[in-house]
Design a protein around this motif. Structure first.
Motif, PDB file in Angstrom:
ATOM      1  N   SER A 117     -35.496   5.768 -32.199  1.00  9.20           N
ATOM      2  CA  SER A 117     -35.783   4.631 -31.484  1.00  9.20           C
ATOM      3  C   SER A 117     -34.152   4.410 -30.851  1.00  9.20           C
TER       4      SER A 117
ATOM      5  N   THR B 128     -33.001   3.810 -27.482  1.00 12.90           N
ATOM      6  CA  THR B 128     -33.046   3.280 -26.139  1.00 12.90           C
ATOM      7  C   THR B 128     -32.082   2.727 -25.382  1.00 12.90           C
TER       8      THR B 128
ATOM      9  N   SER C  68     -33.251   4.655 -19.682  1.00 16.46           N
ATOM     10  CA  SER C  68     -34.119   5.633 -20.414  1.00 16.46           C
ATOM     11  C   SER C  68     -35.530   5.138 -20.458  1.00 16.46           C
ATOM     12  N   ILE C  69     -35.684   3.594 -20.568  1.00 18.80           N
ATOM     13  CA  ILE C  69     -36.740   2.954 -20.344  1.00 18.80           C
ATOM     14  C   ILE C  69     -37.380   3.025 -19.170  1.00 18.80           C
TER      15      ILE C  69
ATOM     16  N   ASP D 280     -30.507   8.814 -24.898  1.00 16.27           N
ATOM     17  CA  ASP D 280     -29.449   8.295 -24.244  1.00 16.27           C
ATOM     18  C   ASP D 280     -28.592   9.321 -23.702  1.00 16.27           C
TER      19      ASP D 280
ATOM     20  N   GLU E  13     -41.867   1.212 -29.602  1.00 12.45           N
ATOM     21  CA  GLU E  13     -41.184   1.247 -30.540  1.00 12.45           C
ATOM     22  C   GLU E  13     -41.720   0.661 -31.869  1.00 12.45           C
TER      23      GLU E  13
ATOM     24  N   ALA F 190     -42.737   1.984 -23.735  1.00 12.86           N
ATOM     25  CA  ALA F 190     -42.004   2.388 -24.672  1.00 12.86           C
ATOM     26  C   ALA F 190     -42.278   1.492 -25.983  1.00 12.86           C
TER      27      ALA F 190
ATOM     28  N   PHE G  62     -39.479   6.433 -28.394  1.00  8.38           N
ATOM     29  CA  PHE G  62     -38.025   7.423 -28.310  1.00  8.38           C
ATOM     30  C   PHE G  62     -37.674   7.868 -29.675  1.00  8.38           C
TER      31      PHE G  62
ATOM     32  N   GLU H  40     -38.620  -2.592 -24.354  1.00  9.47           N
ATOM     33  CA  GLU H  40     -38.973  -1.680 -25.216  1.00  9.47           C
ATOM     34  C   GLU H  40     -39.847  -2.486 -26.146  1.00  9.47           C
TER      35      GLU H  40
END
Length: 220
Positions: free
Chosen positions: A123, A125, A129-130, A88, A142, A140, A120, A14
């Protein structure tokens, strides 16, 4: 899906600060609630001749296509998912559906190609998921700090506090997160604070940079 692919320096993690040693800061705005502050924000950015990046959800883009078109006319558009869930708790297939559905909605609303930048929801993460987002061609992106303006006066926020949170976050490559609306009917503190935030950026010897510049692997 997202094109062009982000440089390798933005993948695998991220991004909470841009990979640069220069005294630059990126201004970003999420759009998931109402559009109460959009006109104020776009007017101020135009007056200052600076760029920001907007991260609308797909649902926002479908409900307010003219607003997203106005954002994309002068600024970059990222992807903030379709319905703003916690990623998540989703499977890889569900994450893909959220990103792709948002991508389609934003493209349709804006009439332009979104950036390969994903933010995301909440936020929230994880490495998995990344990786899923990266596999779809997105970095990603953020933030270094959220101004918390979206909390509004009822939850203790003021324009002064919004400005101070942005000022305290200044560092090379800092990414400031704001919002163009609010979850309720109150004022959009981020929109009200924007002129002072830009003043603080300049006063500290920084300048606002366009996230689109970082699609060039040579940008440092």
């Amino acid at each position: 899906m997202a094109e062009p692919r982000p440089p390798a320096a933005l993948l695998g993690k991220e991004i909470r600060r841009l990979p640069t040693t220069r005294k630059v800061v990126a201004l970003t705005f999420n759009a998931a609630w109402n559009e109460s502050g959009v006109d104020t924000v776009l007017t101020e950015l135009r007056r200052r001749r600076i760029a920001a990046t907007f991260f609308p959800t797909g649902a926002f883009a479908e409900a307010r296509p003219a607003v997203v078109r106005a954002m994309g006319a002068a600024h970059g558009l990222g992807n903030h998912s379709y319905s703003h869930p916690y990623f998540d708790s989703l499977s890889t297939r569900e994450r893909q559906r959220e990103v792709r559905r948002a991508d389609s909605a934003i493209r349709t609303a804006a009439g332009t190609e979104p950036l390969p930048f994903f933010r995301f929801p909440y936020s929230s993460t994880t490495q998995a998921s990344i990786a899923d987002v990266n596999a779809l061609g997105y970095a990603a992106i953020e933030f270094t700090a959220d101004t918390n303006g979206y909390l509004g006066p009822n939850r203790g926020m003021t324009v002064d506090r919004v400005v101070e949170r942005a000022r305290a976050a200044l560092a090379p490559g800092a990414i400031i997160q704001m919002h163009v609306g609010s979850p309720g009917a109150g004022p959009v503190l981020d929109a009200e604070a924007l002129p002072r935030i830009v003043d603080e950026v300049g006063r500290a010897g920084y300048r606002v940079v366009d996230l689109r510049d970082f699609l060039d692997p040579g940008t440092t």
